[in-house]
Design a protein around this motif. Structure first.
Motif, PDB file in Angstrom:
ATOM      1  N   LEU A 154      -5.094  15.741  12.501  1.00  0.00           N
ATOM      2  CA  LEU A 154      -4.250  14.570  12.714  1.00  0.00           C
ATOM      3  C   LEU A 154      -4.729  13.672  13.848  1.00  0.00           C
ATOM      4  N   GLN A 155      -5.834  14.026  14.500  1.00  0.00           N
ATOM      5  CA  GLN A 155      -6.239  13.250  15.674  1.00  0.00           C
ATOM      6  C   GLN A 155      -6.461  11.779  15.341  1.00  0.00           C
ATOM      7  N   ARG A 156      -7.112  11.498  14.219  1.00  0.00           N
ATOM      8  CA  ARG A 156      -7.392  10.112  13.868  1.00  0.00           C
ATOM      9  C   ARG A 156      -6.099   9.355  13.603  1.00  0.00           C
ATOM     10  N   GLU A 157      -5.190   9.957  12.864  1.00  0.00           N
ATOM     11  CA  GLU A 157      -3.926   9.304  12.572  1.00  0.00           C
ATOM     12  C   GLU A 157      -3.089   9.118  13.838  1.00  0.00           C
ATOM     13  N   MET A 158      -3.149  10.096  14.753  1.00  0.00           N
ATOM     14  CA  MET A 158      -2.423   9.958  16.016  1.00  0.00           C
ATOM     15  C   MET A 158      -2.975   8.778  16.815  1.00  0.00           C
ATOM     16  N   ARG A 159      -4.287   8.632  16.836  1.00  0.00           N
ATOM     17  CA  ARG A 159      -4.874   7.489  17.537  1.00  0.00           C
ATOM     18  C   ARG A 159      -4.460   6.176  16.880  1.00  0.00           C
ATOM     19  N   GLU A 160      -4.332   6.184  15.555  1.00  0.00           N
ATOM     20  CA  GLU A 160      -3.913   4.983  14.843  1.00  0.00           C
ATOM     21  C   GLU A 160      -2.475   4.596  15.225  1.00  0.00           C
ATOM     22  N   VAL A 161      -1.599   5.583  15.294  1.00  0.00           N
ATOM     23  CA  VAL A 161      -0.211   5.323  15.696  1.00  0.00           C
ATOM     24  C   VAL A 161      -0.175   4.794  17.125  1.00  0.00           C
ATOM     25  N   GLU A 162      -0.958   5.382  18.001  1.00  0.00           N
ATOM     26  CA  GLU A 162      -1.008   4.912  19.386  1.00  0.00           C
ATOM     27  C   GLU A 162      -1.497   3.465  19.451  1.00  0.00           C
ATOM     28  N   HIS A 163      -2.499   3.146  18.646  1.00  0.00           N
ATOM     29  CA  HIS A 163      -3.035   1.782  18.605  1.00  0.00           C
ATOM     30  C   HIS A 163      -1.972   0.798  18.117  1.00  0.00           C
ATOM     31  N   LEU A 164      -1.253   1.156  17.067  1.00  0.00           N
ATOM     32  CA  LEU A 164      -0.261   0.256  16.498  1.00  0.00           C
ATOM     33  C   LEU A 164       0.949   0.109  17.419  1.00  0.00           C
ATOM     34  N   ARG A 165       1.387   1.217  17.960  1.00  0.00           N
ATOM     35  CA  ARG A 165       2.657   1.244  18.700  1.00  0.00           C
ATOM     36  C   ARG A 165       2.496   0.896  20.176  1.00  0.00           C
ATOM     37  N   GLY A 166       1.287   1.063  20.717  1.00  0.00           N
ATOM     38  CA  GLY A 166       1.049   0.695  22.110  1.00  0.00           C
ATOM     39  C   GLY A 166       1.491   1.718  23.119  1.00  0.00           C
ATOM     40  N   ILE A 167       1.816   2.934  22.711  1.00  0.00           N
ATOM     41  CA  ILE A 167       2.131   4.034  23.613  1.00  0.00           C
ATOM     42  C   ILE A 167       1.424   5.283  23.110  1.00  0.00           C
ATOM     43  N   THR A 168       1.251   6.269  23.969  1.00  0.00           N
ATOM     44  CA  THR A 168       0.432   7.430  23.640  1.00  0.00           C
ATOM     45  C   THR A 168       1.271   8.685  23.460  1.00  0.00           C
ATOM     46  N   PHE A 169       0.731   9.617  22.691  1.00  0.00           N
ATOM     47  CA  PHE A 169       1.321  10.944  22.560  1.00  0.00           C
ATOM     48  C   PHE A 169       1.114  11.715  23.856  1.00  0.00           C
ATOM     49  N   ARG A 170       2.042  12.590  24.165  1.00  0.00           N
ATOM     50  CA  ARG A 170       1.910  13.435  25.348  1.00  0.00           C
ATOM     51  C   ARG A 170       1.127  14.714  25.038  1.00  0.00           C
ATOM     52  N   HIS A 171       1.172  15.130  23.775  1.00  0.00           N
ATOM     53  CA  HIS A 171       0.431  16.330  23.375  1.00  0.00           C
ATOM     54  C   HIS A 171       0.224  16.283  21.873  1.00  0.00           C
ATOM     55  N   ARG A 172      -0.601  17.169  21.370  1.00  0.00           N
ATOM     56  CA  ARG A 172      -0.924  17.169  19.945  1.00  0.00           C
ATOM     57  C   ARG A 172       0.302  17.560  19.117  1.00  0.00           C
TER      58      ARG A 172
END
Length: 371
Positions: A24-42
């Protein structure tokens, strides 16, 4: 009344395949890019067969609803939200989920679940990587809400607040749907900003909500309850985005809508948000041994029962005893709106073979009947 189930549902009315979950790393990065905030953990992920879905949802329901499944059905029937003579309410609810869920994020275990097989109604549709990924994007947005805005804890605090929980889910599902649509538009080379300014997003979602994969015998209450957080929630967050982009949606998480009235009438919610006023605390009145449940149904539920005659809802308290007695105490903006609701609800109950006792005091109306 569906409580936490609405966050378990995958992207309702969106067609796509769900194969074994890739990293899911790529999709998580995509969500972070779209939403403008980052995940705290996997995000933990798990892939299941569709045969595992129904037992899993049943298990989650039994852990999270404030009464047993049998009592849940008794409540739905006492309130006339489902056919009182129907013998298979829970099975039909599960059938609806099985026909719609493509993947889901479980807020209890903080796990993303992928389902290997498509629902039977969609089995003839060829797989699409873009649509599969859109489901992942939607559900990972729920994981992001959980990590950054404490969504699971907030949701649990609303366990006894039917109306408040549905309103909160409108924010969660509306935001996740908007992120997903941003992803799809970016993938197709279209302008998300232009789409948000116009009516294209809501038009697309409105058309999708008429999905032919929904069985004709699905209880209408379940269908409408599932659609509400996605469609009305999307309308709400689109208005927020127009006001201030994703930062405005961040602000909503600090002071979410507290009633379905605020979702259905966004101008009231944004006026409160602008004033910095907190909404009402969660509805959680004391209960006694002979009481099955005490609910605040809110504008969504009353509108489901009597349509536009629910306009002007202010508050309600509905008590159902274990013997089947129902007392509904309601309050309205004006005595005229109270009278309109009273007449419509009395007619509705009598159409169901019930004979309510009714008392009116200005803008307040009280109903009592035996279910």
């Amino acid at each position: 009344m569906l409580r936490r189930l609405s966050i378990l549902a995958a992207v309702l009315f969106v067609v796509g395949g769900a194969s074994a979950a890739p990293p899911l790393q790529r999709e998580m990065r995509e969500v972070e890019h779209l939403r403008g905030i980052t995940f705290r953990h996997r995000v933990v992920q798990r892939t299941i067969d569709r045969t595992e879905l129904r037992p899993l949802i049943r298990e989650q329901l039994e852990k999270t609803i404030p009464y047993s499944l049998d009592d849940y059905v008794r409540v739905l029937k006492a309130l006339q939200l489902v056919d009182a003579s129907a013998p298979d309410v829970v099975d039909r609810m599960f059938e609806l989920y099985d026909s719609q869920v493509l993947a889901f994020y479980d807020p209890i275990t903080h796990t993303y679940f992928a389902i290997r097989q498509l629902p039977a109604a969609l089995a003839g549709i060829s797989d699409s990587s873009a649509l599969r990924e859109s489901v992942v994007i939607h559900e990972l947005t729920h994981a992001l809400q959980d990590q950054r805005f404490d969504a699971t804890r907030r949701d649990r605090a609303l366990e006894h607040d039917t109306d408040g929980e549905l309103a909160y889910h409108a924010l969660l599902e509306g935001e996740a749907t908007l992120v997903m649509l941003d992803y799809l538009l970016e993938k197709s080379g279209q302008s998300f900003e232009e789409a948000v300014k116009g009516d294209a997003l809501m038009g697309a979602m409105g058309a999708a909500s008429a999905d032919q994969s929904i069985a004709a015998n699905a209880p209408p209450y379940f269908v409408e309850s599932l659609k509400f957080p996605y469609l009305e929630g999307l309308k709400l967050v689109v208005q927020a985005y127009r006001r201030g982009g994703w930062k405005e949606i961040d602000r909503m998480h600090g002071n979410p809508p507290r009633t379905t009235r605020e979702v259905l009438h966004p101008e009231e919610y944004f006026a409160r948000l602008g004033r910095g006023e907190k909404g009402a605390p969660p509805f959680n009145p004391p209960r006694s041994r002979n009481v099955l449940t005490i609910e605040r149904l809110g504008e969504f539920h009353w509108h489901y029962l009597v349509g536009e005659h629910a306009s002007g809802w202010v508050d309600d308290r509905v008590t159902i005893t274990r013997d089947g007695d129902v007392t509904a105490e309601t309050r309205w903006e004006t005595s005229a709106k109270a009278a309109s609701f009273r007449d419509a609800y009395v007619a509705f109950l009598r159409s169901r073979g019930l004979d309510p006792q009714v008392s009116t005091d200005g803008a307040s109306v009280k109903f009592e009947y035996r279910s």
